[in-house]
Design a protein around this motif. Structure first.
Motif, PDB file in Angstrom:
ATOM      1  N   PRO A  39       0.842  -1.200   0.000  1.00  0.00           N
ATOM      2  CA  PRO A  39       0.000   0.000   0.000  1.00  0.00           C
ATOM      3  C   PRO A  39       0.878   1.251   0.000  1.00  0.00           C
ATOM      4  O   PRO A  39       1.872   1.326   0.721  1.00  0.00           O
ATOM      5  CB  PRO A  39      -0.801  -0.128   1.302  1.00  0.00           C
ATOM      6  N   GLY A  40       0.535   2.207  -0.842  1.00  0.00           N
ATOM      7  CA  GLY A  40       1.324   3.428  -0.987  1.00  0.00           C
ATOM      8  C   GLY A  40       2.238   3.420  -2.198  1.00  0.00           C
ATOM      9  O   GLY A  40       2.693   4.476  -2.640  1.00  0.00           O
ATOM     10  N   ASP A  41       2.524   2.241  -2.763  1.00  0.00           N
ATOM     11  CA  ASP A  41       3.357   2.176  -3.963  1.00  0.00           C
ATOM     12  C   ASP A  41       2.621   2.806  -5.140  1.00  0.00           C
ATOM     13  O   ASP A  41       1.398   2.724  -5.241  1.00  0.00           O
ATOM     14  CB  ASP A  41       3.683   0.729  -4.336  1.00  0.00           C
ATOM     15  N   GLN A  42       3.383   3.431  -6.022  1.00  0.00           N
ATOM     16  CA  GLN A  42       2.850   3.990  -7.263  1.00  0.00           C
ATOM     17  C   GLN A  42       3.264   3.077  -8.409  1.00  0.00           C
ATOM     18  O   GLN A  42       4.369   2.537  -8.395  1.00  0.00           O
ATOM     19  CB  GLN A  42       3.431   5.391  -7.525  1.00  0.00           C
ATOM     20  N   LEU A  43       2.380   2.923  -9.381  1.00  0.00           N
ATOM     21  CA  LEU A  43       2.689   2.125 -10.567  1.00  0.00           C
ATOM     22  C   LEU A  43       2.626   3.006 -11.797  1.00  0.00           C
ATOM     23  O   LEU A  43       1.684   3.786 -11.955  1.00  0.00           O
ATOM     24  CB  LEU A  43       1.668   0.994 -10.738  1.00  0.00           C
ATOM     25  N   VAL A  44       3.617   2.885 -12.666  1.00  0.00           N
ATOM     26  CA  VAL A  44       3.543   3.496 -13.990  1.00  0.00           C
ATOM     27  C   VAL A  44       2.905   2.430 -14.873  1.00  0.00           C
ATOM     28  O   VAL A  44       3.397   1.297 -14.944  1.00  0.00           O
ATOM     29  CB  VAL A  44       4.938   3.892 -14.518  1.00  0.00           C
ATOM     30  N   VAL A  45       1.779   2.781 -15.499  1.00  0.00           N
ATOM     31  CA  VAL A  45       1.014   1.795 -16.266  1.00  0.00           C
ATOM     32  C   VAL A  45       0.881   2.223 -17.719  1.00  0.00           C
ATOM     33  O   VAL A  45       0.940   3.410 -18.043  1.00  0.00           O
ATOM     34  CB  VAL A  45      -0.397   1.567 -15.653  1.00  0.00           C
ATOM     35  N   ALA A  46       0.694   1.234 -18.586  1.00  0.00           N
ATOM     36  CA  ALA A  46       0.457   1.469 -20.016  1.00  0.00           C
ATOM     37  C   ALA A  46      -0.951   0.983 -20.335  1.00  0.00           C
ATOM     38  O   ALA A  46      -1.255  -0.196 -20.173  1.00  0.00           O
ATOM     39  CB  ALA A  46       1.482   0.716 -20.851  1.00  0.00           C
ATOM     40  N   TYR A  47      -1.804   1.903 -20.764  1.00  0.00           N
ATOM     41  CA  TYR A  47      -3.177   1.569 -21.117  1.00  0.00           C
ATOM     42  C   TYR A  47      -3.215   0.826 -22.439  1.00  0.00           C
ATOM     43  O   TYR A  47      -2.523   1.189 -23.385  1.00  0.00           O
ATOM     44  CB  TYR A  47      -4.041   2.832 -21.212  1.00  0.00           C
ATOM     45  N   GLY A  48      -3.987  -0.241 -22.504  1.00  0.00           N
ATOM     46  CA  GLY A  48      -4.154  -0.988 -23.746  1.00  0.00           C
ATOM     47  C   GLY A  48      -2.964  -1.825 -24.149  1.00  0.00           C
ATOM     48  O   GLY A  48      -2.930  -2.360 -25.254  1.00  0.00           O
ATOM     49  N   ALA A  49      -1.965  -1.978 -23.276  1.00  0.00           N
ATOM     50  CA  ALA A  49      -0.775  -2.777 -23.614  1.00  0.00           C
ATOM     51  C   ALA A  49      -1.117  -4.258 -23.620  1.00  0.00           C
ATOM     52  O   ALA A  49      -2.007  -4.705 -22.898  1.00  0.00           O
ATOM     53  CB  ALA A  49       0.338  -2.498 -22.602  1.00  0.00           C
ATOM     54  N   ALA A  50      -0.427  -5.012 -24.443  1.00  0.00           N
ATOM     55  CA  ALA A  50      -0.614  -6.464 -24.487  1.00  0.00           C
ATOM     56  C   ALA A  50      -0.231  -7.059 -23.139  1.00  0.00           C
ATOM     57  O   ALA A  50       0.719  -6.621 -22.500  1.00  0.00           O
ATOM     58  CB  ALA A  50       0.244  -7.071 -25.592  1.00  0.00           C
ATOM     59  N   VAL A  51      -0.984  -8.048 -22.715  1.00  0.00           N
ATOM     60  CA  VAL A  51      -0.764  -8.687 -21.422  1.00  0.00           C
ATOM     61  C   VAL A  51      -0.233 -10.098 -21.645  1.00  0.00           C
ATOM     62  O   VAL A  51      -0.701 -10.813 -22.527  1.00  0.00           O
ATOM     63  CB  VAL A  51      -2.091  -8.746 -20.623  1.00  0.00           C
ATOM     64  N   ARG A  52       0.759 -10.484 -20.849  1.00  0.00           N
ATOM     65  CA  ARG A  52       1.295 -11.843 -20.863  1.00  0.00           C
ATOM     66  C   ARG A  52       1.155 -12.415 -19.467  1.00  0.00           C
ATOM     67  O   ARG A  52       1.069 -11.678 -18.476  1.00  0.00           O
ATOM     68  CB  ARG A  52       2.780 -11.824 -21.224  1.00  0.00           C
ATOM     69  N   ALA A  53       1.158 -13.735 -19.377  1.00  0.00           N
ATOM     70  CA  ALA A  53       1.120 -14.387 -18.074  1.00  0.00           C
ATOM     71  C   ALA A  53       2.286 -13.876 -17.232  1.00  0.00           C
ATOM     72  O   ALA A  53       3.406 -13.769 -17.708  1.00  0.00           O
ATOM     73  CB  ALA A  53       1.197 -15.894 -18.241  1.00  0.00           C
ATOM     74  N   GLY A  54       2.000 -13.532 -15.995  1.00  0.00           N
ATOM     75  CA  GLY A  54       3.016 -13.000 -15.090  1.00  0.00           C
ATOM     76  C   GLY A  54       2.974 -11.498 -14.943  1.00  0.00           C
ATOM     77  O   GLY A  54       3.526 -10.954 -13.991  1.00  0.00           O
ATOM     78  N   ASP A  55       2.319 -10.782 -15.863  1.00  0.00           N
ATOM     79  CA  ASP A  55       2.240  -9.319 -15.790  1.00  0.00           C
ATOM     80  C   ASP A  55       1.326  -8.871 -14.661  1.00  0.00           C
ATOM     81  O   ASP A  55       0.345  -9.548 -14.327  1.00  0.00           O
ATOM     82  CB  ASP A  55       1.697  -8.730 -17.096  1.00  0.00           C
ATOM     83  N   ILE A  56       1.623  -7.716 -14.095  1.00  0.00           N
ATOM     84  CA  ILE A  56       0.739  -7.078 -13.123  1.00  0.00           C
ATOM     85  C   ILE A  56      -0.154  -6.135 -13.910  1.00  0.00           C
ATOM     86  O   ILE A  56       0.328  -5.344 -14.727  1.00  0.00           O
ATOM     87  CB  ILE A  56       1.540  -6.336 -12.048  1.00  0.00           C
TER      88      ILE A  56
END
Length: 160
Positions: A39-56
């Motif tokens: 809790p409190g961590d920030q994530l840099v995220v990519a919208y619409g990016a391809a997802v693979r097993a293991g990805d958050i």
């Protein structure tokens, strides 16, 4: 306990693209992804990016689409992605609601930025925090807890 989120900021730009329309921030509010995310961590995220097993990934909760949650995409199944938190004590994931359709997956996390909360105001504490504050969540060497699946700033999200 349901996870809550609040979206703020402009969504994608009017043209529906551009780098700023595809990159954003998410904040972790729930211990479901511990020890990988706190809790409190920030994530840099990519919208619409391809997802693979293991990805958050950041996704809409299947039963409450106004809630965003952060989970690990474990594997593809007939109904979509099987997602689980890294914390086995928190079951608000596919063990509770089943596979998640692709259209509910909002973004893939790229980087984790650890919160400086609790860092003592000393040079050595800040140096230790700085050394581990930013971690990649994609690509070779990404952090993965034991038992997890192997790999196969336009918008700000607050996700638990």
């Amino acid at each position: 306990m349901p996870e809550r989120t609040q979206e703020r900021g402009p969504g994608q730009d009017e043209r529906g693209g551009g780098l700023l329309g595809r990159i954003g921030l998410a904040e972790v509010y729930n211990p479901s992804m511990e020890p990988t995310l706190r809790p409190g961590d920030q994530l840099v995220v990519a919208y619409g990016a391809a997802v693979r097993a293991g990805d958050i990934v950041v996704l809409k909760h299947p039963f409450q689409h106004d809630l965003l949650i952060v989970k690990r995409a474990v594997e593809r199944r007939a109904g979509g992605w099987w997602v689980q938190g890294d914390n086995p004590l928190v079951e608000n994931d596919s063990r509770e609601f089943g596979a998640v359709p692709d259209e509910l997956v909002v973004a893939r996390a790229w980087l984790r930025v650890r919160s400086p909360r609790g860092v003592h105001p000393s040079v050595s504490s800040w140096a230790r925090w700085t050394a581990g504050a930013v971690r990649p969540l994609v690509g070779p060497g990404r952090p993965r807890p034991a038992g997890a699946a192997s790999p196969s700033l336009a918008r700000r999200l607050r996700a638990r």
